[in-house]
Design an enzyme around this catalytic site. Sequence first.
Site, PDB file in Angstrom:
ATOM      1  N   THR A  97     -27.038   8.583 -21.019  1.00 21.17           N
ATOM      2  CA  THR A  97     -28.383   8.932 -21.536  1.00 21.17           C
ATOM      3  C   THR A  97     -28.976   7.542 -21.527  1.00 21.17           C
ATOM      4  O   THR A  97     -28.606   6.625 -22.090  1.00 21.17           O
ATOM      5  CB  THR A  97     -27.368   9.456 -22.208  1.00 21.17           C
ATOM      6  OG1 THR A  97     -28.744  10.567 -23.590  1.00 21.17           O
ATOM      7  CG2 THR A  97     -26.952   9.291 -23.300  1.00 21.17           C
ATOM      8  N   ASP A  98     -30.679   8.722 -21.702  1.00 25.00           N
ATOM      9  CA  ASP A  98     -31.865   7.915 -22.319  1.00 25.00           C
ATOM     10  C   ASP A  98     -31.386   7.409 -23.688  1.00 25.00           C
ATOM     11  O   ASP A  98     -31.781   6.443 -24.249  1.00 25.00           O
ATOM     12  CB  ASP A  98     -32.786   8.249 -21.682  1.00 25.00           C
ATOM     13  CG  ASP A  98     -33.149   9.537 -22.350  1.00 25.00           C
ATOM     14  OD1 ASP A  98     -32.337  10.002 -22.992  1.00 25.00           O
ATOM     15  OD2 ASP A  98     -34.156  10.065 -22.320  1.00 25.00           O
ATOM     16  N   GLU A  99     -30.765   8.228 -23.964  1.00 25.30           N
ATOM     17  CA  GLU A  99     -30.529   7.904 -25.972  1.00 25.30           C
ATOM     18  C   GLU A  99     -29.686   6.465 -26.026  1.00 25.30           C
ATOM     19  O   GLU A  99     -30.283   6.214 -27.394  1.00 25.30           O
ATOM     20  CB  GLU A  99     -29.979   8.614 -26.551  1.00 25.30           C
ATOM     21  CG  GLU A  99     -29.629  10.209 -26.230  1.00 25.30           C
ATOM     22  CD  GLU A  99     -30.063  11.314 -27.416  1.00 25.30           C
ATOM     23  OE1 GLU A  99     -29.463  10.884 -28.050  1.00 25.30           O
ATOM     24  OE2 GLU A  99     -30.191  12.450 -27.473  1.00 25.30           O
ATOM     25  N   TYR A 104     -24.154  10.218 -31.610  1.00 20.93           N
ATOM     26  CA  TYR A 104     -23.615  10.559 -30.213  1.00 20.93           C
ATOM     27  C   TYR A 104     -24.159   9.267 -29.668  1.00 20.93           C
ATOM     28  O   TYR A 104     -22.592   8.698 -28.219  1.00 20.93           O
ATOM     29  CB  TYR A 104     -24.574  11.433 -29.855  1.00 20.93           C
ATOM     30  CG  TYR A 104     -24.682  11.899 -28.661  1.00 20.93           C
ATOM     31  CD1 TYR A 104     -23.697  11.849 -27.456  1.00 20.93           C
ATOM     32  CD2 TYR A 104     -26.223  11.479 -28.190  1.00 20.93           C
ATOM     33  CE1 TYR A 104     -23.951  12.557 -26.642  1.00 20.93           C
ATOM     34  CE2 TYR A 104     -25.943  11.595 -26.484  1.00 20.93           C
ATOM     35  CZ  TYR A 104     -24.881  12.399 -25.870  1.00 20.93           C
ATOM     36  OH  TYR A 104     -25.829  12.097 -24.537  1.00 20.93           O
ATOM     37  N   LYS A 160     -22.354   6.940 -26.477  1.00 15.62           N
ATOM     38  CA  LYS A 160     -22.307   6.835 -25.231  1.00 15.62           C
ATOM     39  C   LYS A 160     -22.416   5.065 -25.103  1.00 15.62           C
ATOM     40  O   LYS A 160     -22.261   4.962 -24.302  1.00 15.62           O
ATOM     41  CB  LYS A 160     -23.850   8.027 -25.012  1.00 15.62           C
ATOM     42  CG  LYS A 160     -23.383   8.813 -25.148  1.00 15.62           C
ATOM     43  CD  LYS A 160     -22.651   9.460 -23.992  1.00 15.62           C
ATOM     44  CE  LYS A 160     -22.871   9.612 -22.568  1.00 15.62           C
ATOM     45  NZ  LYS A 160     -20.854  10.778 -21.872  1.00 15.62           N
TER      46      LYS A 160
HETATM   47  P1  NAD Z   1     -21.708  20.306 -21.833  1.00 14.55           P
HETATM   48  O1  NAD Z   1     -21.197  19.689 -24.061  1.00 14.55           O
HETATM   49  O2  NAD Z   1     -22.624  21.638 -22.087  1.00 14.55           O
HETATM   50  O3  NAD Z   1     -20.644  20.008 -21.784  1.00 14.55           O
HETATM   51  C1  NAD Z   1     -19.523  19.056 -22.099  1.00 14.55           C
HETATM   52  C2  NAD Z   1     -18.103  19.596 -21.323  1.00 14.55           C
HETATM   53  O4  NAD Z   1     -17.327  18.554 -21.647  1.00 14.55           O
HETATM   54  C3  NAD Z   1     -17.386  20.588 -21.563  1.00 14.55           C
HETATM   55  O5  NAD Z   1     -16.867  21.568 -20.484  1.00 14.55           O
HETATM   56  C4  NAD Z   1     -16.127  20.419 -22.299  1.00 14.55           C
HETATM   57  O6  NAD Z   1     -15.192  21.393 -22.317  1.00 14.55           O
HETATM   58  C5  NAD Z   1     -16.276  19.020 -21.665  1.00 14.55           C
HETATM   59  N1  NAD Z   1     -15.325  18.564 -22.734  1.00 14.55           N
HETATM   60  C6  NAD Z   1     -15.062  18.074 -23.967  1.00 14.55           C
HETATM   61  N2  NAD Z   1     -14.691  16.922 -24.042  1.00 14.55           N
HETATM   62  C7  NAD Z   1     -13.876  17.095 -23.403  1.00 14.55           C
HETATM   63  C8  NAD Z   1     -12.294  16.598 -23.727  1.00 14.55           C
HETATM   64  N3  NAD Z   1     -12.042  15.502 -24.810  1.00 14.55           N
HETATM   65  N4  NAD Z   1     -11.581  16.224 -22.265  1.00 14.55           N
HETATM   66  C9  NAD Z   1     -12.368  17.003 -20.738  1.00 14.55           C
HETATM   67  N5  NAD Z   1     -13.130  18.072 -21.396  1.00 14.55           N
HETATM   68  C10 NAD Z   1     -13.857  17.694 -22.672  1.00 14.55           C
HETATM   69  O7  NAD Z   1     -22.674  18.747 -22.158  1.00 14.55           O
HETATM   70  P2  NAD Z   1     -23.664  18.441 -21.065  1.00 14.55           P
HETATM   71  O8  NAD Z   1     -24.802  18.440 -21.274  1.00 14.55           O
HETATM   72  O9  NAD Z   1     -23.257  18.932 -19.490  1.00 14.55           O
HETATM   73  O10 NAD Z   1     -23.790  16.656 -20.885  1.00 14.55           O
HETATM   74  C11 NAD Z   1     -22.736  16.852 -19.911  1.00 14.55           C
HETATM   75  C12 NAD Z   1     -23.259  14.630 -19.503  1.00 14.55           C
HETATM   76  O11 NAD Z   1     -24.388  14.514 -19.633  1.00 14.55           O
HETATM   77  C13 NAD Z   1     -22.459  14.419 -21.196  1.00 14.55           C
HETATM   78  O12 NAD Z   1     -21.385  13.191 -20.342  1.00 14.55           O
HETATM   79  C14 NAD Z   1     -23.461  13.889 -21.584  1.00 14.55           C
HETATM   80  O13 NAD Z   1     -23.333  12.796 -22.492  1.00 14.55           O
HETATM   81  C15 NAD Z   1     -24.901  13.908 -20.184  1.00 14.55           C
HETATM   82  N6  NAD Z   1     -25.698  13.364 -20.653  1.00 14.55           N
HETATM   83  C16 NAD Z   1     -26.489  15.046 -20.601  1.00 14.55           C
HETATM   84  C17 NAD Z   1     -27.705  15.277 -21.205  1.00 14.55           C
HETATM   85  C18 NAD Z   1     -28.546  16.472 -21.530  1.00 14.55           C
HETATM   86  O14 NAD Z   1     -29.834  16.008 -21.509  1.00 14.55           O
HETATM   87  N7  NAD Z   1     -28.090  17.577 -21.995  1.00 14.55           N
HETATM   88  C19 NAD Z   1     -29.105  13.970 -20.631  1.00 14.55           C
HETATM   89  C20 NAD Z   1     -27.940  12.599 -20.063  1.00 14.55           C
HETATM   90  C21 NAD Z   1     -26.633  12.749 -20.074  1.00 14.55           C
HETATM   91  O1  DAU Z   2     -31.968  12.413 -23.591  1.00 13.66           O
HETATM   92  C1  DAU Z   2     -30.590  12.870 -23.155  1.00 13.66           C
HETATM   93  C2  DAU Z   2     -30.042  13.299 -24.694  1.00 13.66           C
HETATM   94  O2  DAU Z   2     -30.890  14.769 -24.779  1.00 13.66           O
HETATM   95  C3  DAU Z   2     -28.292  14.000 -23.556  1.00 13.66           C
HETATM   96  O3  DAU Z   2     -27.663  12.648 -23.917  1.00 13.66           O
HETATM   97  C4  DAU Z   2     -27.851  14.590 -24.824  1.00 13.66           C
HETATM   98  O4  DAU Z   2     -26.514  14.883 -24.439  1.00 13.66           O
HETATM   99  C5  DAU Z   2     -28.646  15.474 -24.709  1.00 13.66           C
HETATM  100  O5  DAU Z   2     -28.261  16.576 -26.040  1.00 13.66           O
HETATM  101  C6  DAU Z   2     -30.215  15.566 -25.892  1.00 13.66           C
HETATM  102  O6  DAU Z   2     -30.481  14.761 -27.005  1.00 13.66           O
HETATM  103  P1  DAU Z   2     -31.446  15.244 -27.801  1.00 13.66           P
HETATM  104  O7  DAU Z   2     -31.710  15.238 -29.673  1.00 13.66           O
HETATM  105  O8  DAU Z   2     -32.333  14.588 -27.134  1.00 13.66           O
HETATM  106  O9  DAU Z   2     -31.436  17.011 -27.271  1.00 13.66           O
HETATM  107  P2  DAU Z   2     -31.685  18.168 -28.365  1.00 13.66           P
HETATM  108  O10 DAU Z   2     -32.144  19.522 -27.155  1.00 13.66           O
HETATM  109  O11 DAU Z   2     -31.236  18.322 -29.211  1.00 13.66           O
HETATM  110  O12 DAU Z   2     -33.326  17.892 -28.676  1.00 13.66           O
HETATM  111  C7  DAU Z   2     -34.456  18.009 -28.554  1.00 13.66           C
HETATM  112  C8  DAU Z   2     -35.720  16.623 -28.898  1.00 13.66           C
HETATM  113  O13 DAU Z   2     -35.949  18.920 -29.807  1.00 13.66           O
HETATM  114  C9  DAU Z   2     -35.199  16.491 -30.627  1.00 13.66           C
HETATM  115  O14 DAU Z   2     -36.995  15.635 -30.912  1.00 13.66           O
HETATM  116  C10 DAU Z   2     -35.025  17.608 -31.333  1.00 13.66           C
HETATM  117  C11 DAU Z   2     -35.265  18.851 -31.313  1.00 13.66           C
HETATM  118  N1  DAU Z   2     -35.151  19.759 -31.711  1.00 13.66           N
HETATM  119  C12 DAU Z   2     -33.850  20.322 -31.554  1.00 13.66           C
HETATM  120  C13 DAU Z   2     -33.905  21.552 -32.010  1.00 13.66           C
HETATM  121  C14 DAU Z   2     -31.837  21.354 -31.384  1.00 13.66           C
HETATM  122  C15 DAU Z   2     -36.066  20.745 -32.795  1.00 13.66           C
HETATM  123  O15 DAU Z   2     -36.145  20.407 -33.108  1.00 13.66           O
HETATM  124  N2  DAU Z   2     -35.115  21.983 -33.603  1.00 13.66           N
HETATM  125  C16 DAU Z   2     -33.410  22.205 -32.770  1.00 13.66           C
HETATM  126  O16 DAU Z   2     -33.263  23.086 -33.196  1.00 13.66           O
END
Ligand code: NAD
Ligand code: DAU
Length: 343
Positions: free
Chosen positions: A125-127, A150, A154
Amino acid sequence: MKILVTGGAGFIGSEFIRQSLRSEVAPRIINLDKLTYSGNLENLKAVETNPRYRFVRGDICDISTIDHVFSEERPEIVVHFAAESHVDRSILTPDPVIRTNVFGTFTLLEAARKHRVERFIHVSTDEVYGSIDEPCEANEDFPLKPSGPYSASKAGADLLVLSYLTTYNLPVILTRASNNYGPFQYPEKLIPLMISNALSDQPLPLYGDGNQVRDWLYVGDHCEALGAVIRRGRVGTTYNIGGNCRFSNREVVTRILEAIGKPLELIHTVDDRPGHDRRYAMCCEKIEKHTGWRAHTSFNDGLAATVQWYQDNPEWLKRVRSGDYETYYQRQYAHRFHVDEDD
Ligand code: NAD
Ligand code: DAU
């Protein structure tokens, strides 16, 4: 090609599986997922009877399960999505985050080393770069400065993955994506939560001043990027993957209300997230140079498709929001709204 996908029942992993199995030369896919609160086999209905697909329920921290799956299936490629992925939950309860994201990644790396996989794609992730001041953009060599459990977990996993290349010559590739959005996303993240609340006329909780900036990447584009990395990415390389769509949270939430046709008065400014990163911004030239991939979905199109999907799938949303969801929501937002009312 045989691919072991971890976390394939989640939001991004399930899109990756659906998309891969639609391709002309579809791989065989083994999806290993623990099915935590965010894992949902409904996301995979479209492929569940596909002969090239197999689901295995298991925890990536469980060494014997992992070893068994690798011995039985002998995957050539691992695409590692499984993680505790939500920042707010990681602040409330960090334990499973550290366990899954760090120890789980270690367990997989060990299995990949023992079974000599040809590629280990680690989805990050970019985080990990932390908050980036304007006008700066993080390239792949930018220092890591995670702000919370988190992102620190990562970043830790990223460094472990890279160490397996240096020490054991494991052919790893690391990807760092920006904020994904699209269908099937669990309604704890900004966009699906706001769509879901707007559809049911509930208040939309905007943290702090709402001027935090994120880059938005349509999930289909992200999975196409991962496909390109599998085919053309270079071993040992880290690739930033962005959507080239930077907006403040307030702008995003406003657009959601406009798309659904609900009043802006539904927006409630609430207590901020602790350690809240102000701005994420990446330079994504490398992936384009090495693989030719670039995001092609505009935010307007992606958001319209996403809103439409949630409107068309009320039963999915209802089921996902039942059970433990209310408890989570109360823990996360009762205090925040309370602060808002006091103001
Ligand atoms: P998500 O929470 O929707 O899905 C996570 C999945 O992992 C679920 O199906 C869960 O059951 C499974 N899981 C969790 N713990 C586990 C374990 N111990 N063993 C096996 N399976 C397990 O997450 P997502 O948004 O699909 O993110 C997927 C990946 O992409 C993550 O690694 C996250 O860090 C990365 N990522 C997400 C975003 C985003 O914006 N959502 C952005 C950049 C990177
Ligand atoms: O940047 C990549 C990341 O994006 C991934 O690595 C993470 O898995 C994913 O959860 C996401 O993280 P963020 O914290 O950026 O996403 P989130 O959707 O939780 O929040 C996006 C922005 O919105 C953040 O600045 C917090 C704000 N927010 C979020 C929620 C849930 C609000 O203002 N209100 C809310 O209720």
